[in-house]
Design a protein around this motif. Structure first.
Motif, PDB file in Angstrom:
ATOM      1  N   TYR A 139      51.675 -18.133  15.868  1.00  0.00           N
ATOM      2  CA  TYR A 139      53.074 -17.878  15.512  1.00  0.00           C
ATOM      3  C   TYR A 139      53.654 -16.811  16.434  1.00  0.00           C
ATOM      4  O   TYR A 139      53.015 -15.793  16.712  1.00  0.00           O
ATOM      5  CB  TYR A 139      53.159 -17.403  14.061  1.00  0.00           C
ATOM      6  N   THR A 140      54.870 -17.037  16.891  1.00  0.00           N
ATOM      7  CA  THR A 140      55.580 -16.060  17.711  1.00  0.00           C
ATOM      8  C   THR A 140      56.786 -15.543  16.930  1.00  0.00           C
ATOM      9  O   THR A 140      57.631 -16.331  16.502  1.00  0.00           O
ATOM     10  CB  THR A 140      56.052 -16.679  19.037  1.00  0.00           C
ATOM     11  N   GLN A 141      56.857 -14.265  16.763  1.00  0.00           N
ATOM     12  CA  GLN A 141      57.960 -13.660  16.018  1.00  0.00           C
ATOM     13  C   GLN A 141      59.249 -13.789  16.815  1.00  0.00           C
ATOM     14  O   GLN A 141      59.301 -13.428  17.985  1.00  0.00           O
ATOM     15  CB  GLN A 141      57.625 -12.188  15.771  1.00  0.00           C
ATOM     16  N   PRO A 142      60.326 -14.287  16.221  1.00  0.00           N
ATOM     17  CA  PRO A 142      61.576 -14.465  16.957  1.00  0.00           C
ATOM     18  C   PRO A 142      62.264 -13.139  17.234  1.00  0.00           C
ATOM     19  O   PRO A 142      62.050 -12.157  16.519  1.00  0.00           O
ATOM     20  CB  PRO A 142      62.413 -15.334  16.012  1.00  0.00           C
ATOM     21  N   PRO A 143      63.117 -13.102  18.250  1.00  0.00           N
ATOM     22  CA  PRO A 143      63.877 -11.876  18.534  1.00  0.00           C
ATOM     23  C   PRO A 143      64.773 -11.509  17.356  1.00  0.00           C
ATOM     24  O   PRO A 143      65.237 -12.374  16.611  1.00  0.00           O
ATOM     25  CB  PRO A 143      64.717 -12.264  19.762  1.00  0.00           C
ATOM     26  N   GLU A 144      65.015 -10.220  17.204  1.00  0.00           N
ATOM     27  CA  GLU A 144      65.818  -9.762  16.079  1.00  0.00           C
ATOM     28  C   GLU A 144      67.261 -10.237  16.130  1.00  0.00           C
ATOM     29  O   GLU A 144      67.914 -10.374  15.094  1.00  0.00           O
ATOM     30  CB  GLU A 144      65.769  -8.236  16.022  1.00  0.00           C
ATOM     31  N   ASP A 145      67.769 -10.506  17.360  1.00  0.00           N
ATOM     32  CA  ASP A 145      69.163 -10.938  17.447  1.00  0.00           C
ATOM     33  C   ASP A 145      69.373 -12.348  16.911  1.00  0.00           C
ATOM     34  O   ASP A 145      70.503 -12.828  16.829  1.00  0.00           O
ATOM     35  CB  ASP A 145      69.685 -10.818  18.883  1.00  0.00           C
ATOM     36  N   GLN A 146      68.286 -13.026  16.548  1.00  0.00           N
ATOM     37  CA  GLN A 146      68.411 -14.331  15.916  1.00  0.00           C
ATOM     38  C   GLN A 146      68.566 -14.234  14.404  1.00  0.00           C
ATOM     39  O   GLN A 146      68.664 -15.250  13.707  1.00  0.00           O
ATOM     40  CB  GLN A 146      67.205 -15.205  16.269  1.00  0.00           C
ATOM     41  N   GLY A 147      68.573 -13.020  13.888  1.00  0.00           N
ATOM     42  CA  GLY A 147      68.791 -12.816  12.465  1.00  0.00           C
ATOM     43  C   GLY A 147      67.509 -12.727  11.677  1.00  0.00           C
ATOM     44  O   GLY A 147      66.400 -12.733  12.229  1.00  0.00           O
ATOM     45  N   ALA A 148      67.660 -12.661  10.350  1.00  0.00           N
ATOM     46  CA  ALA A 148      66.515 -12.513   9.460  1.00  0.00           C
ATOM     47  C   ALA A 148      65.614 -13.730   9.526  1.00  0.00           C
ATOM     48  O   ALA A 148      66.065 -14.854   9.771  1.00  0.00           O
ATOM     49  CB  ALA A 148      66.999 -12.300   8.034  1.00  0.00           C
ATOM     50  N   ILE A 149      64.325 -13.487   9.315  1.00  0.00           N
ATOM     51  CA  ILE A 149      63.350 -14.581   9.269  1.00  0.00           C
ATOM     52  C   ILE A 149      63.394 -15.179   7.869  1.00  0.00           C
ATOM     53  O   ILE A 149      62.920 -14.570   6.909  1.00  0.00           O
ATOM     54  CB  ILE A 149      61.938 -14.076   9.609  1.00  0.00           C
ATOM     55  N   ALA A 150      63.974 -16.369   7.740  1.00  0.00           N
ATOM     56  CA  ALA A 150      64.176 -16.979   6.425  1.00  0.00           C
ATOM     57  C   ALA A 150      62.999 -17.825   5.985  1.00  0.00           C
ATOM     58  O   ALA A 150      62.711 -17.940   4.788  1.00  0.00           O
ATOM     59  CB  ALA A 150      65.449 -17.821   6.432  1.00  0.00           C
ATOM     60  N   THR A 151      62.303 -18.445   6.933  1.00  0.00           N
ATOM     61  CA  THR A 151      61.166 -19.302   6.597  1.00  0.00           C
ATOM     62  C   THR A 151      60.031 -19.055   7.568  1.00  0.00           C
ATOM     63  O   THR A 151      60.242 -18.583   8.682  1.00  0.00           O
ATOM     64  CB  THR A 151      61.554 -20.795   6.655  1.00  0.00           C
ATOM     65  N   MET A 152      58.828 -19.401   7.125  1.00  0.00           N
ATOM     66  CA  MET A 152      57.641 -19.293   7.968  1.00  0.00           C
ATOM     67  C   MET A 152      56.982 -20.664   8.071  1.00  0.00           C
ATOM     68  O   MET A 152      56.989 -21.435   7.094  1.00  0.00           O
ATOM     69  CB  MET A 152      56.662 -18.285   7.384  1.00  0.00           C
TER      70      MET A 152
END
Length: 371
Positions: free
Chosen positions: A260-273
């Motif tokens: 899993y790669t954590q998305p950049p913060e400018d893409q907003g909150a992580i809603a699903t995994m």
């Protein structure tokens, strides 16, 4: 262009040059600084000048002269279910996002020269010893250790965006790997999530070949559920043996190993995994009662309570025989991520430079617009 605007533009250019000229990274990363406990520890680990985040807020030589509820000790431990420390803020009602660089040690046992976790703050704790790490996970009234009650928190680790660590200069030791309770080894790789009235703290065996993987520090937005999967229960206090977890961020689907790669913060909150972390099996669990485990905390009260003395020693509260102040310049590094939550923003060292430049230029361009 008016003379005022020209003057402001020159000021902004000078400010940009000054901010850019500051160093971001220290000559030696915190994770590469090794000190024997207790005799080899310096007063302060982070002594580099002119770095963007300022100075180390506390100190590393901690003894009876610093042991009180105002201590600025930044040397911490994880040994067993009844003997561990958590990183938490200096001042009450703090947000983890704003204080990760200045956290101090709050411990379950006196004798470390630190603050003590107030009585009743710990609501449930699971200690786990595995082949490659020891881990403590639990539930806590975080307002009793200076974290704002509704803060979903963030992550502390020995790296940080600028390699100075969060907290800056924080040292970590454990006797869980030496086989001798009097022999403490320095833990090089560790992570600690605090927030959402929960916590997880993992210390990886420095002799293990995969310490950096098990104590991964880059997944700071997805909390304990994925970085330290566990079966801790509110109201239960137990010590167990267990298997190793999967490396944080690594999972298997239909026999295929995925990362899993954590998305950049400018893409907003992580809603699903895309996955559910595997909880490793445990065995030989021994139940305890908090009153017995933390008997030494019975008289320790939360900050703000008039009976939470003793007060700090006159001056900085520095250890006897040391020179220099405790350091008060604040820095900020990461943002919000609950111990079991999944949302975090961040201000790494590079962002701080850009922010400094844009702040100065923003004033100039506003003045030019209205000139």
């Amino acid at each position: 262009m008016s003379p005022v605007a020209l003057s402001l533009l020159a000021l902004a250019a000078a400010t940009v040059h000054s901010v850019s000229a500051q160093s971001t990274f220290p000559p030696t990363a915190l994770a590469d600084k090794h000190f024997a406990y207790p005799t080899g520890i310096p007063y302060k680990v982070d002594t580099d000048e002119g770095l963007i985040r300022g100075h180390q807020a506390g100190y590393n030589i901690c003894n009876s002269t610093t042991e009180n509820q105002h201590s600025l000790c930044q040397t911490t431990f994880l040994n067993s279910i009844d003997d561990f420390c958590l990183w938490a803020p200096i001042e009450p009602e703090s947000m983890v996002a704003n204080t990760e660089g200045e956290m101090v040690a709050w411990c379950t046992k006196p004798g470390r020269g630190t603050r003590l976790i107030p009585n009743g703050a710990l609501r449930g704790v699971q200690f786990m010893k595995t082949p490659d790490y020891v881990q403590v996970v639990g539930f806590i009234d975080q307002s009793k250790i200076n974290i704002k009650g509704d803060d979903w928190g963030g992550e502390m680790d020995p790296h940080g965006a600028d390699l100075r660590g969060n907290p800056m200069g924080g040292l970590f030791y454990s006797n869980a790997f030496s086989g001798n309770k009097d022999n403490y080894v320095q833990v090089i790789e560790w992570h600690n999530f605090m927030g959402g009235n929960a916590f997880c703290l993992k210390a990886c065996d420095p002799a293990g070949p995969n310490a950096a993987h098990f104590c991964e520090h880059r997944l700071d937005r997805i909390g304990c559920q994925f970085n330290a999967p566990n079966n801790a229960q509110n109201g239960t206090f137990e010590a167990c043996e267990g298997d190793n977890q999967d490396y944080p961020g690594v999972y298997t689907v239909d026999g295929q190993v995925m990362t899993y790669t954590q998305p950049p913060e400018d893409q907003g909150a992580i809603a699903t995994m895309p996955y559910t972390a595997r909880i490793p099996s445990s065995s030989n669990c021994v139940a305890h009662t908090s009153e017995v485990l933390y008997k030494a905390l019975a008289a320790v009260t939360a900050p703000g309570d008039s009976s939470s003395a003793p007060a700090a020693p006159t001056g900085t509260g520095k250890p006897s025989g040391s020179s220099g102040g405790a350091g008060t310049t604040k820095g900020s590094s990461t943002g919000t991520a609950g111990a079991a939550g999944a949302s975090q923003t961040g201000n790494d060292a590079e962002t701080l430079v850009v922010g400094g430049m844009m702040g100065a230029l923003g004033v100039v361009f506003s003045m030019l617009f209205f000139a």
